[in-house]
Design an enzyme around this catalytic site. Sequence first.
Site, PDB file in Angstrom:
ATOM      1  N   ARG A   1       0.835  -1.193   0.000  1.00  0.00           N
ATOM      2  CA  ARG A   1       0.000   0.000   0.000  1.00  0.00           C
ATOM      3  C   ARG A   1       0.877   1.252   0.000  1.00  0.00           C
ATOM      4  NH1 ARG A   1      -1.649   0.811   4.368  1.00  0.00           N
ATOM      5  NH2 ARG A   1      -1.072  -1.084   5.458  1.00  0.00           N
TER       6      ARG A   1
ATOM      7  N   TYR B   1      -1.919  -3.158  -6.470  1.00  0.00           N
ATOM      8  CA  TYR B   1      -1.623  -3.917  -5.264  1.00  0.00           C
ATOM      9  C   TYR B   1      -2.730  -3.862  -4.204  1.00  0.00           C
ATOM     10  CZ  TYR B   1       1.007  -6.704  -2.181  1.00  0.00           C
ATOM     11  OH  TYR B   1       1.391  -7.769  -1.432  1.00  0.00           O
TER      12      TYR B   1
ATOM     13  N   LYS C   1      -9.593  -2.078   2.083  1.00  0.00           N
ATOM     14  CA  LYS C   1      -9.257  -0.955   2.949  1.00  0.00           C
ATOM     15  C   LYS C   1     -10.023   0.319   2.572  1.00  0.00           C
ATOM     16  CE  LYS C   1      -6.922  -3.572   5.472  1.00  0.00           C
ATOM     17  NZ  LYS C   1      -5.563  -3.968   5.432  1.00  0.00           N
TER      18      LYS C   1
ATOM     19  N   HIS D   1      -9.912  -2.269  12.008  1.00  0.00           N
ATOM     20  CA  HIS D   1      -8.901  -3.162  11.409  1.00  0.00           C
ATOM     21  C   HIS D   1      -8.703  -4.343  12.363  1.00  0.00           C
ATOM     22  CE1 HIS D   1      -4.564  -3.411   9.517  1.00  0.00           C
ATOM     23  NE2 HIS D   1      -5.396  -4.231   8.927  1.00  0.00           N
TER      24      HIS D   1
ATOM     25  N   SER E   1      -0.882  -3.656  10.340  1.00  0.00           N
ATOM     26  CA  SER E   1      -0.596  -4.518   9.196  1.00  0.00           C
ATOM     27  C   SER E   1       0.644  -5.369   9.459  1.00  0.00           C
ATOM     28  CB  SER E   1      -0.380  -3.666   7.946  1.00  0.00           C
ATOM     29  OG  SER E   1      -1.540  -2.902   7.701  1.00  0.00           O
TER      30      SER E   1
ATOM     31  N   CYS F   1       1.150  -7.695  11.622  1.00  0.00           N
ATOM     32  CA  CYS F   1       1.482  -7.898  13.029  1.00  0.00           C
ATOM     33  C   CYS F   1       0.727  -9.077  13.633  1.00  0.00           C
ATOM     34  CB  CYS F   1       1.216  -6.630  13.832  1.00  0.00           C
ATOM     35  SG  CYS F   1       2.393  -5.329  13.452  1.00  0.00           S
ATOM     36  N   GLY F   2       0.116  -9.932  12.803  1.00  0.00           N
ATOM     37  CA  GLY F   2      -0.368 -11.194  13.330  1.00  0.00           C
ATOM     38  C   GLY F   2      -1.866 -11.428  13.385  1.00  0.00           C
TER      39      GLY F   2
ATOM     40  N   ASP G   1      -9.181  -9.663   9.084  1.00  0.00           N
ATOM     41  CA  ASP G   1      -8.586  -8.339   8.841  1.00  0.00           C
ATOM     42  C   ASP G   1      -9.492  -7.168   9.214  1.00  0.00           C
ATOM     43  OD1 ASP G   1      -6.150  -7.056   7.746  1.00  0.00           O
ATOM     44  OD2 ASP G   1      -7.490  -6.259   6.208  1.00  0.00           O
TER      45      ASP G   1
ATOM     46  N   ARG H   1       1.824 -12.229  -0.824  1.00  0.00           N
ATOM     47  CA  ARG H   1       0.511 -12.551  -0.240  1.00  0.00           C
ATOM     48  C   ARG H   1      -0.162 -13.722  -0.931  1.00  0.00           C
ATOM     49  NH1 ARG H   1      -1.650  -8.812   3.957  1.00  0.00           N
ATOM     50  NH2 ARG H   1       0.073  -7.354   4.202  1.00  0.00           N
TER      51      ARG H   1
END
Length: 621
Positions: A91, A220, A229, A249, A271, A273-274, A298, A392
């Site tokens: 992004r 992307y 998003k 989020h 983003s 981070c798990g 997400d 991804r």
Amino acid sequence: QIEPHYAMLDADTSFTHGAGQPLTTNPHILGYVQEQVALTRPASVYWLDGTRVERDALTQRAVSDGVLIPLNQTLRPGCYLHRSNPNDVARSEHLTFICSEDPRDCGPTSQWLHPSEAYTRMNALFEGSMQGKTMYVIPYVMGPLNSPFSMVGLQVTDSIYVALNMLIMTRAGKVALDQLGPTSEDFCRGLHAVAECDPDRRFVMHFPKDNVILSYGSGYGGNALLGKKCLALRMASHAGWRDGWMAEHMLILGAESPDGRVSHVAAAFPSACGKTNFAMLQPPASFGGWKITTVGDDIAWLRPNPADGRLYAVNPEAGYFGVAPGTSAASNPHAFAMVASHTIFTNVAMTPEGDVWWEGMTEQAPDQLIDWLGQPWNRATATTPAAHPNSRFTVSMWRNPTASPMADSPTGVPIDALVFGGRRADTVPLVLQAFDWSHGAMLGATLGSETTAASTGQTGILRRDPMAMRPFLGYHLAAYWSHWLAMRGRLTNPPAVFLVNWFRRAARDPAAPGYLDAARAGRFIWPGFGDNMRVLEWIVARTRGETGAAESLVGYVPRAGDINLAGLPGAADAADAERILNAASHICLDDWLAETRAMRAYFDEIDAHRSCPALGETEPQ
Ligand code: GTP
Ligand code: SPV
Ligand code: MN
């Protein structure tokens, strides 16, 4: 119990294939597409219907166009590889704008542009941009079908890759036109073109008042799959501010304890981070009887339910656009199984057999690979990763073997706990429970995390990422915080709020409380992944009033014995497991003094922002 989900994957064959023609007479939809055709002048227009017939045909077209590379269909049935333009791998936050009349309606975490200037600039870019190309028209629903939470969007794009991703990530095609009906104009209008894919001619613009998204110059993920998003966070957060709900989020999971009771948890981590990993976690062997199911990985849309005063959540998405690196049979077995078939991979490496590979999939890379750039890659001589760090997979959420059937529930799931978490090498303990809703909101508002490859720019820099929403807010941060605080008034039974940190590192100084030994100095203390179940169990037990905690200055923390450490990986014995927990959980008052000052400085910085609305001015008109 997996069968029904797989059956649902094929359910879309039940209606007639539209052969690229519009399956609606809605004049607003037809009119919008006509206007975009006049502006961008494509050679042809293809309307998606969402059937499997269509998906297979478009996939074949993408293969012949060189957009998708078929992987070995024996090893990975239905799987394809896409290599994005190397200048377009994440992004672009610095090219993303919220376009409101009044600059005070957005910022300071988002960039502002006046709508008239933004339209002028974008129209000039889009003018004639699809000449010689096919325009794909994608009607889609965010949220379960026929749910009061749901929103309809229409994206037109020049990218077949985007169209195929949207078919996975959203409920796309005829279902969306049916949900909208023949006369409604209540849909988000999205125009997208990758065009020449030039980073100097790349913008993602949002017009909350007009319900319009314009995205140019990137193919992307979050820049290009407009339902994700752009609609489900930036536009939806604005709509939620107006209408009394929240777009966050956050992953959503169901945690079923051995006695059959199910609690639901929503968790916001920045983003990469798990979230996907936590949403799909497989409990360790010592947690026999616990079952984790995934509602979303997400994004969560959260609404207070006046009937019971609780917060209900839906996942607006229908698929996962997940980080590949680090995903292995050990770290995330469900995700690993999920991407075994019918998955689009973006910017991963390819093996000589035509399978995929990425860093962390196996301990050692195969000797030879084709890297994400399409170049030969040799383990012995390589100096760069074989897969891009933000590579991804795109896959239907119904391929997750532990998908929650509630992911399709129009009413959503009642949330028992909200969790915030970031990547913090120090200071923030493994887990902390907020004293109450507003304390939780403060912990979320000041969430700090080290930057990752999910966005362009330097990685590993600590920045404040309020509620993990910093790049995704569709209105002013101060108004967003007020909205969070006000939400408490709509809930008689609010979820408990927690802060977690899977990324604390062992101290290097033998005198420090977070020191373990020389071998572990500077490494992640906590094993993470499936072992986060140990923390989740404590969180769930706290919401059920079934376990204790110590009260620290900064929140409630588990005491020794409150967290199940049996079989903790990396621990030599039970005493070592306790040392690991203590090192991960330690609250250092000096660090927290510095942290509190940094939080204060952050609030001052936001306060000083020229366009910050004064208190009492923060409710939408
Ligand atoms: P976005 O899709 O960008 O929003 O990311 P996400 O929040 O869903 O993150 P994801 O679960 O994909 O994880 C991102 C990276 O963090 C991957 O490389 C994971 O392997 C790694 N990771 C996830 N959970 C843990 C954990 O508990 N411990 C450690 N050390 N790493 C983790
Ligand atoms: C994120 O960056 O938070 C993602 C990936 O989930 S993207 O779709 O690119 O936003
Ligand atoms: Mn994300």
